[in-house]
Design a protein around this motif. Structure first.
Motif, mmCIF file in Angstrom:
data_model
loop_
_atom_site.group_PDB
_atom_site.id
_atom_site.type_symbol
_atom_site.label_atom_id
_atom_site.label_comp_id
_atom_site.label_asym_id
_atom_site.label_seq_id
_atom_site.Cartn_x
_atom_site.Cartn_y
_atom_site.Cartn_z
ATOM 1 N N ILE A 1 0.835 -1.199 0.000
ATOM 2 C CA ILE A 1 0.000 0.000 0.000
ATOM 3 C C ILE A 1 0.871 1.250 0.000
ATOM 4 C CG2 ILE A 1 -1.630 1.342 1.394
ATOM 5 C CD1 ILE A 1 -2.809 -1.433 2.225
ATOM 6 N N THR A 2 1.913 1.253 0.837
ATOM 7 C CA THR A 2 2.804 2.417 0.882
ATOM 8 C C THR A 2 3.413 2.677 -0.482
ATOM 9 O OG1 THR A 2 3.454 1.473 2.990
ATOM 10 C CG2 THR A 2 4.618 3.441 2.299
ATOM 11 N N VAL A 3 3.892 1.589 -1.116
ATOM 12 C CA VAL A 3 4.532 1.730 -2.418
ATOM 13 C C VAL A 3 3.538 2.313 -3.426
ATOM 14 C CG1 VAL A 3 5.424 0.419 -4.371
ATOM 15 C CG2 VAL A 3 6.306 -0.014 -2.088
ATOM 16 N N ILE A 4 2.333 1.751 -3.480
ATOM 17 C CA ILE A 4 1.346 2.221 -4.458
ATOM 18 C C ILE A 4 0.991 3.681 -4.215
ATOM 19 C CG2 ILE A 4 -1.038 1.949 -5.238
ATOM 20 C CD1 ILE A 4 -0.666 -1.069 -4.828
ATOM 21 N N PHE A 5 0.711 4.038 -2.970
ATOM 22 C CA PHE A 5 0.335 5.410 -2.668
ATOM 23 C C PHE A 5 1.437 6.384 -3.034
ATOM 24 C CE2 PHE A 5 -3.409 3.882 -0.933
ATOM 25 C CZ PHE A 5 -4.215 4.948 -0.544
ATOM 26 N N ASN A 6 2.667 6.005 -2.671
ATOM 27 C CA ASN A 6 3.775 6.887 -2.972
ATOM 28 C C ASN A 6 3.955 7.072 -4.465
ATOM 29 O OD1 ASN A 6 5.273 8.069 -0.733
ATOM 30 N ND2 ASN A 6 5.380 5.958 -0.010
ATOM 31 N N MET A 7 3.781 5.980 -5.209
ATOM 32 C CA MET A 7 3.972 6.046 -6.641
ATOM 33 C C MET A 7 2.930 6.950 -7.294
ATOM 34 S SD MET A 7 5.500 2.802 -8.472
ATOM 35 C CE MET A 7 4.447 1.441 -8.091
ATOM 36 N N LEU A 8 1.701 6.824 -6.823
ATOM 37 C CA LEU A 8 0.602 7.499 -7.503
ATOM 38 C C LEU A 8 0.388 8.930 -7.042
ATOM 39 C CD1 LEU A 8 -2.004 4.634 -7.680
ATOM 40 C CD2 LEU A 8 -0.415 5.384 -9.435
ATOM 41 N N PHE A 9 0.660 9.206 -5.788
ATOM 42 C CA PHE A 9 0.242 10.498 -5.265
ATOM 43 C C PHE A 9 1.389 11.447 -4.959
ATOM 44 C CE2 PHE A 9 -3.200 7.493 -4.169
ATOM 45 C CZ PHE A 9 -4.161 8.032 -4.994
ATOM 46 N N THR A 10 2.577 11.144 -5.446
ATOM 47 C CA THR A 10 3.641 12.122 -5.289
ATOM 48 C C THR A 10 3.637 13.005 -6.538
ATOM 49 O OG1 THR A 10 4.873 10.361 -4.236
ATOM 50 C CG2 THR A 10 6.086 12.378 -4.717
ATOM 51 N N PRO A 11 3.469 14.311 -6.358
ATOM 52 C CA PRO A 11 3.437 15.171 -7.542
ATOM 53 C C PRO A 11 4.814 15.249 -8.195
ATOM 54 C CG PRO A 11 3.385 16.481 -5.534
ATOM 55 C CD PRO A 11 3.334 15.060 -5.111
ATOM 56 N N GLY A 12 4.818 15.431 -9.484
ATOM 57 C CA GLY A 12 6.098 15.554 -10.188
ATOM 58 C C GLY A 12 5.960 15.162 -11.640
ATOM 59 N N GLU A 13 7.061 14.840 -12.239
ATOM 60 C CA GLU A 13 7.146 14.545 -13.669
ATOM 61 C C GLU A 13 6.573 13.151 -13.929
ATOM 62 O OE1 GLU A 13 10.858 13.644 -16.663
ATOM 63 O OE2 GLU A 13 11.178 14.915 -14.912
ATOM 64 N N ALA A 14 5.552 13.072 -14.799
ATOM 65 C CA ALA A 14 4.875 11.797 -15.022
ATOM 66 C C ALA A 14 5.697 10.885 -15.928
ATOM 67 C CB ALA A 14 3.507 12.029 -15.631
ATOM 68 N N ILE A 15 5.796 9.622 -15.544
ATOM 69 C CA ILE A 15 6.462 8.652 -16.414
ATOM 70 C C ILE A 15 5.428 8.086 -17.374
ATOM 71 C CG2 ILE A 15 7.904 6.596 -16.549
ATOM 72 C CD1 ILE A 15 8.644 7.049 -13.615
ATOM 73 N N PHE A 16 4.341 7.590 -16.824
ATOM 74 C CA PHE A 16 3.227 7.183 -17.675
ATOM 75 C C PHE A 16 1.916 7.368 -16.923
ATOM 76 C CE2 PHE A 16 4.848 3.358 -15.624
ATOM 77 C CZ PHE A 16 3.715 2.825 -15.069
ATOM 78 N N THR A 17 0.835 7.447 -17.658
ATOM 79 C CA THR A 17 -0.454 7.743 -17.053
ATOM 80 C C THR A 17 -1.483 6.701 -17.479
ATOM 81 O OG1 THR A 17 0.111 10.056 -17.323
ATOM 82 C CG2 THR A 17 -2.168 9.568 -16.713
ATOM 83 N N ILE A 18 -2.201 6.175 -16.476
ATOM 84 C CA ILE A 18 -3.310 5.293 -16.799
ATOM 85 C C ILE A 18 -4.562 5.994 -16.303
ATOM 86 C CG2 ILE A 18 -4.308 2.986 -16.484
ATOM 87 C CD1 ILE A 18 -1.437 2.207 -15.407
ATOM 88 N N TRP A 19 -5.512 6.208 -17.181
ATOM 89 C CA TRP A 19 -6.733 6.933 -16.844
ATOM 90 C C TRP A 19 -6.332 8.241 -16.184
ATOM 91 C CZ3 TRP A 19 -10.041 6.515 -12.051
ATOM 92 C CH2 TRP A 19 -11.290 7.116 -12.265
ATOM 93 N N ARG A 20 -6.743 8.550 -14.940
ATOM 94 C CA ARG A 20 -6.359 9.825 -14.373
ATOM 95 C C ARG A 20 -5.154 9.720 -13.430
ATOM 96 N NH1 ARG A 20 -11.773 12.430 -12.292
ATOM 97 N NH2 ARG A 20 -13.008 11.890 -14.109
ATOM 98 N N LEU A 21 -4.726 8.481 -13.236
ATOM 99 C CA LEU A 21 -3.620 8.298 -12.296
ATOM 100 C C LEU A 21 -2.306 8.230 -13.054
ATOM 101 C CD1 LEU A 21 -5.296 5.533 -10.154
ATOM 102 C CD2 LEU A 21 -4.966 7.911 -9.497
ATOM 103 N N SER A 22 -1.335 8.981 -12.570
ATOM 104 C CA SER A 22 -0.051 8.902 -13.258
ATOM 105 C C SER A 22 1.061 8.564 -12.266
ATOM 106 C CB SER A 22 0.245 10.219 -13.967
ATOM 107 O OG SER A 22 0.155 11.275 -13.030
ATOM 108 N N VAL A 23 1.960 7.721 -12.740
ATOM 109 C CA VAL A 23 3.121 7.366 -11.924
ATOM 110 C C VAL A 23 4.203 8.396 -12.221
ATOM 111 C CG1 VAL A 23 4.892 5.646 -11.546
ATOM 112 C CG2 VAL A 23 2.541 4.932 -11.969
ATOM 113 N N THR A 24 4.657 9.066 -11.174
ATOM 114 C CA THR A 24 5.658 10.104 -11.401
ATOM 115 C C THR A 24 7.050 9.572 -11.107
ATOM 116 O OG1 THR A 24 5.485 10.860 -9.143
ATOM 117 C CG2 THR A 24 4.032 11.908 -10.764
#
Lengths: 280, 269
Positions: free
Chosen positions: B78-101
């Motif tokens: 859960i920590t890993v997923i939350f950190n990946m999805l909700f840290t603002p910054g430069e997006a690597i890729f985006t699925i729907w509205r969620l982007s991994v930065t």
């Protein structure tokens, strides 16, 4: 000389109803008078609820009599001041081996008692070594109690008691939760302590086989001591024992039945060998 | 359920087992704080090397420590997923509205390392130290608090008893669970609320038996003359030896290194 002496001992406890209001006095021990001599091996028999455990707890001052007096090595258990002295003199081993081991390592558990009575560190180690040797558990000293069998745990508990150098050990159904091997080991240990060190043993049980080697037997029923004597005297009264809902050893019962139907053998046969001898 | 290693001493003959528990306790604290200070790839390599050395020194099979990880695997994910999805910054890729930065990925990696090292680090302490030594250490370290009437001895006694009974109660939970399953209880299906209510037939007998045990144990302790910390001697009193002082020095060096990595570390991680 008496190590434990009770005169007209009575103990009441309160029974509460569902709504906490209905209070009822229940007499668990009623007018018990007994003397236990130093160095004896005593057995106390009785079915569930006969008051035998309650009596045992008096010998360690865990309970204090409602009426009458209990002396342990001539100290009155009702006095608050000498309570720790009494508990050092009369050690207690309980039924459930898991619920009386405090230490997470065998040797630390054995050292718990001596720590409490303020024995100096070096002396504690000497006592722990000595006690574990006496119960034959020295090689398990570094183990966690959780890795031991029931019988081994019970022997650790016994070691914990003898590390306090008691005059007597009160054992409240120590073998009730053990398998036959564990039971045999524990009993052998207790008998050795009694024979070699002269520690008085008070064994509370409802296994008749454990009673045969005792010096003196007390039978309890609904708070009274109803029979007492040597095992042979006790077991010769099969009918009376049955009345108190106690079984007799198989051999004794067989001998009793044989005698009743006319075979000429003595009363109170305790072992298979005796029966064979009597019959041949 | 039964694989939580905390409170499970693993007997072995290693230098870590012999260290004074106070050293290990403080050392674990220093280690945990350092974990959250350290920055930069070099820093993480350094911590990994230190941790690997400690694991090796402890002579405890590494598998035993990993078992402790199982308990936190969900928190980790859960920590890993939350950190990946909700840290603002430069997006690597985006699925729907969620982007991994990019920052998120780095942060997630950092948290994953920190959490797992934290568990391994504290497992080393609990695996090489008997709970009794540990509570002795705490009693000793916190004894100044007695001045302000904190019942230090009582607290440490409670803790060591709790630790001793964890495995027993686990076993009991298992037993009750099986017994209730055999009677048709269902602990596995249904929604959350249903599952929680299904736990009642497990919890009620567990509590009853825990209280019974507590009662028995209190009686057994009294029978063995326990009457609080007063006038009590210790079988294993804590005494510092040469190796403990060396360990303290190493610990200071480690802390100093961690602070250095905190100040000078950086880079992309």
């Amino acid at each position: 000389m008496e190590i434990i002496k009770a005169v007209k001992l009575c103990f009441d406890y309160m029974k509460y109803g569902e709504d906490d209001s209905k209070v009822e006095r229940v007499r668990a021990i009623d007018d018990v008078t007994l003397d236990i001599k130093k160095g004896d091996f005593i057995a106390i028999l009785g079915h569930n609820g006969s008051g035998k455990s309650t009596l045992a707890k008096h010998m360690n001052a865990l309970l204090v009599p409602t009426e009458g007096t209990m002396w342990v090595d001539e100290i009155d258990t009702a006095g608050e001041e000498e309570i720790w002295k009494i508990r050092q003199k009369a050690g207690m081993v309980f039924q459930n081996p898991d619920n009386q081991i405090i230490g997470t390592v065998v040797e630390e558990d054995v050292g718990f008692g001596p720590e409490n009575i303020g024995v100096p560190t070096d002396e504690i180690w000497a006592r722990v070594d000595d006690s574990l040797t006496k119960v034959g558990m020295l090689k398990h000293r570094k183990k966690s109690p959780n890795r031991l069998s029931g019988g081994q745990k019970q022997r650790v508990a016994i070691a914990g008691v003898i590390a306090m150098r008691p005059e007597c050990i009160v054992m409240d159904e120590p073998t009730a939760m053990l398998d036959p091997t564990g039971r045999r080991d524990v009993l052998r240990t207790v008998h050795e302590l009694n024979d070699k060190l002269g520690i008085t043993v008070i064994l509370i049980t409802h296994y008749m086989e454990e009673v045969i080697d005792a010096d003196h037997v007390f039978v309890m029923d609904s708070g009274h001591v109803v029979m007492q004597g040597t095992p042979r005297e006790i077991f010769s009264e099969v009918d009376k024992l049955k009345k108190y809902r106690l079984d007799v050893p198989q051999v004794t019962e067989l001998a009793y039945e044989l005698k009743k139907s006319g075979v000429d053998i003595p009363a109170g046969i305790l072992t298979r060998e005796e029966l064979v001898e009597a019959l041949v | 359920m039964r694989n939580i290693t905390i409170g499970q001493y693993y007997p072995a003959d290693s230098i870590l087992h012999k260290l004074d528990p106070r050293v290990k306790f403080l050392g674990t604290l220093v280690f945990i704080v350092s974990l959250f200070l350290i920055k930069g790839l070099a820093g993480y390599v350094f911590v990994t090397v230190v941790l690997a050395t400690l694991v090796k020194l402890s002579k405890v099979p590494f598998g035993m420590m990993l078992k402790g990880m199982k308990a936190i695997i969900f928190i980790l994910i859960i920590t890993v997923i939350f950190n990946m999805l909700f840290t603002p910054g430069e997006a690597i890729f985006t699925i729907w509205r969620l982007s991994v930065t990019k920052e998120g990925a780095v942060q997630a990696f950092r948290m994953a390392i920190r959490l797992s090292y934290l568990i391994i680090g504290s497992s080393i302490m609990t695996l090489t130290t008997t709970p009794n030594q540990l509570t002795d250490a705490m009693e000793n370290l916190f004894s100044p608090l007695k001045v302000i009437k904190v019942p230090v001895h009582e607290i440490s006694m409670m803790m060591s008893i709790a630790l001793r009974f964890i495995p027993i109660l686990m076993e009991e939970t298992d037993k009750i669970m099986k017994a209730q399953i055999a009677r048709g209880a269902d602990f596995e299906s249904g929604n959350l609320i249903k599952r929680v209510t299904n736990m009642i037939p497990l919890l009620v007998p567990l509590f009853v038996s825990a209280f019974q045990r507590a009662n028995d144990l209190a009686m057994a302790m009294e029978a063995r003359c326990y009457h609080g910390g007063e006038g009590r001697t210790q079988m294993k009193p804590l005494r510092y030896e040469k190796r403990d002082y060396i360990a303290y020095i190493l610990m200071l060096a480690f802390a100093a290194a961690a602070v250095c990595f905190c100040i000078f570390g950086g880079g992309w991680i």
